[in-house]
Design an enzyme around this catalytic site. Sequence first.
Site, short mmCIF file in Angstrom:
data_model
loop_
_atom_site.label_atom_id
_atom_site.label_comp_id
_atom_site.label_asym_id
_atom_site.label_seq_id
_atom_site.Cartn_x
_atom_site.Cartn_y
_atom_site.Cartn_z
N GLU A 101 39.16 34.81 26.43
CA GLU A 101 40.23 33.86 26.12
C GLU A 101 40.15 32.65 27.04
O GLU A 101 39.81 32.75 28.22
CB GLU A 101 41.60 34.55 26.23
N CYS A 114 41.63 26.39 31.42
CA CYS A 114 41.40 27.62 32.19
C CYS A 114 40.28 28.38 31.52
O CYS A 114 40.41 28.82 30.37
CB CYS A 114 42.68 28.45 32.23
N CYS A 121 36.83 42.28 33.63
CA CYS A 121 36.75 42.09 35.08
C CYS A 121 36.58 43.45 35.74
O CYS A 121 37.22 44.43 35.33
CB CYS A 121 38.02 41.41 35.60
N CYS A 125 42.39 44.56 39.92
CA CYS A 125 43.67 44.17 40.53
C CYS A 125 44.80 44.77 39.69
O CYS A 125 44.85 44.56 38.47
CB CYS A 125 43.78 42.66 40.62
N CYS A 128 47.10 42.72 37.08
CA CYS A 128 46.44 41.80 36.15
C CYS A 128 46.06 42.52 34.86
O CYS A 128 45.36 43.54 34.88
CB CYS A 128 45.19 41.21 36.82
N LEU A 225 45.41 35.75 46.78
CA LEU A 225 45.77 36.43 48.03
C LEU A 225 46.71 37.61 47.78
O LEU A 225 46.34 38.76 47.99
CB LEU A 225 46.39 35.42 49.00
#
Length: 373
Positions: A101, A114, A121, A125, A128, A225
């Site tokens: 996307e 973006c 991925c 995380c 996410c 972070l």
Amino acid sequence: MNSATASAKPALVNLLDFDRKGLQAFFVELGEKPFRATQLLKWIYQEGVADFEQMTNLSKSLRQYLREHCEVRAPDIVTEQLASDGTCKWAMQMRCGNRVETVYIPEDRRATLCVSSQVGCALACSFCSTAQQGFNRNLSTAEIVGQLYLAQQRLGPERRITNVVMMGMGEPLLNFDNVVAAMNLMMDDFAYGLSKRRVTVSTSGVVPAMKRLGDVCDVSMAVSLHAPYDELRDQLVPINVKYPLAELMDACRDYAKTGPRKHITFEYVMLDGINDGAEHARALVKLLKNVPSKLNLIPFNPFPQSSYRCSSSANILRFRDILQDAGLVTTIRKTRGEDIDAACGQLVGQVQDKSRRHLKLQAMQTHGSGNVA
């Protein structure tokens, strides 16, 4: 070898896979002058021409060779969604059937794209949505810059994309060479000509690649972070186990010395009761004391099966005030495209997971401990 295999034509060379240096080498190998690269870049990226016959400043023999052996092929747009705030999200399909996307975010003085760098991925995380799909593969240079190529064609010349952020699906610095080549094209004066201050790569903290990037490509840097100390960041951003905050902060200080903005942008998603307390804010001030920085506080965007909630507006404002009072430049990112799941952390695409990450995550949830690295 059967007759079908023997007669199969070799795959066409996708010219979107080359930055200027790569194209120069390609043409020299053909016995052509290196300046052919700049001519081709202008035709493809500035004129929007993919038909080699229309590239009239190339010789007839060269055009014929390109027609027979090369192509200009971007991914295919399969869906388009427009949000109430003008944000647009495209699902782009690769030849292999996977989808990523890409999100276009218009604002008064700029227009940001973006861009995704991987199918899925591998970093897991926990907050996410993209990470919950697992990982299939890295995108090629053509598939990365092709997102910009298609988006600009779709928008037309009256709506120029001014900024690109490598903040879509994937960890860009784990697809280093292809991402760098794509960003080179974004900044090349003969291609898109974007300022190095307007191309940003976002990383979860792949420290060796951060150090390498500073040597080969001059772009702005953003770091995901999300926590001010290792124990919490180990849970939220598992790569922290490999590259803890002390190493990450050293890499950030080094990059800021030579980066185009002379600071690092830190992204910090606001999770209710997890990382949004006054003690977290004070720890963040201490962590960033000697790092040239700007902070973006990101309201958490929910997705199915997530156990997290977004911090309250009052908590986000209190958190910001503590940071600002300590002298840290801090903004609260405005959520864009939430009604079409185009906001930060919501991109999902269509991923044929090869990492078996979903099984590892299920095991973690069942046993209640451990990290997926």
